[in-house]
Motif scaffolding. Structure first.
Motif: not given
Lengths: 111, 112
Positions: B49, B43-44, B93, B36, B99-100, B46, B89, B38, B41, B102-105
């Motif tokens: 994938d 939204r993330p 799964l 993803y 559910a996903l 996609l 990010f 972002q 300001g 996520f990494g810390s970005g």
């Protein structure tokens, strides 16, 4: 296009108040999610739901609850807001492919 | 449950250079790995994938590679442009709870 909307972009609440954050999706997705986003911590899963009336705890459910009375709507509830719940809250939805689509986010400040 | 580690946390490149972001995951049964983007300001969103039945996927200047044996996957951006500047990010799964995680970005800054 998938559309995920959230009830507020910005919200300021006082400590101890009950807070409702609402999320609506229009793609008939089964799965809905609530995350909080804090700098350096990524997206942390609070609660999620596979279907109406169903809910599952994520990684950080303490201090939160959820409600899913209709398929398109997933609400996050802070029973008694605290300052450490100041954060960006993101809702997302997905179908069986697991591709998640996010709402615009609600920046909540608890004073 | 699933654990996803992402590196580096910040990355600065010159316009036109390539950028690589790496992630590792813990759930050997995981079979879906999205990325993803972002912007500030926003939204993330996609961007690409990959599923576990392939080792690489490309979409114009963006590619993702997956090594299931080593349990790591990477995002490659070639010919970077200033509009690539954003937080990226990775996610994997968690097959147990569908559910996903996520990494810390990674904050990518492309210098003009």
């Amino acid at each position: 296009d998938v559309k995920v909307t959230q009830s507020s972009r910005y919200l300021v609440k006082r400590t101890g108040e009950k807070v409702f954050l609402e999320c609506v999706q229009d793609m008939d997705h089964e799965n809905m999610f609530w995350y909080r986003q804090d700098p350096g911590l990524g997206l942390r899963l609070i609660y999620f739901s596979y279907d109406v009336k169903m809910k599952e705890k994520g990684d950080i459910p303490e201090g939160y609850s959820v409600s899913r009375e209709k398929k398109e709507r997933f609400s996050l509830i802070l029973e008694s807001a605290s300052t450490n719940q100041t954060s960006m809250y993101l809702c997302a939805s997905s179908d069986f492919t697991h591709e998640q689509y996010f709402g615009p986010g609600t920046r909540l400040t608890v004073t | 449950g699933e654990n996803v580690e992402q590196h580096p946390s910040t990355l600065s490149v010159q316009e036109g250079d390539s950028a690589v972001i790496k992630c590792t995951y813990s759930d050997s049964a995981s079979n879906y790995f999205p990325w993803y983007k972002q912007e500030l300001g926003k939204r993330p969103q996609l961007i690409i994938d990959i599923r576990s039945n392939v080792g690489e996927k490309k979409d114009q200047r963006i590619a993702v590679t997956l090594n299931k044996t080593a349990k790591h996957f990477s995002l490659h951006i070639t010919e970077t442009q200033p509009e690539d500047s954003a937080v990226y990010f990775c996610a994997a799964l968690d097959t147990g709870r569908r559910a996903l995680t996520f990494g810390s970005g990674t904050r990518l800054q492309v210098q003009p």
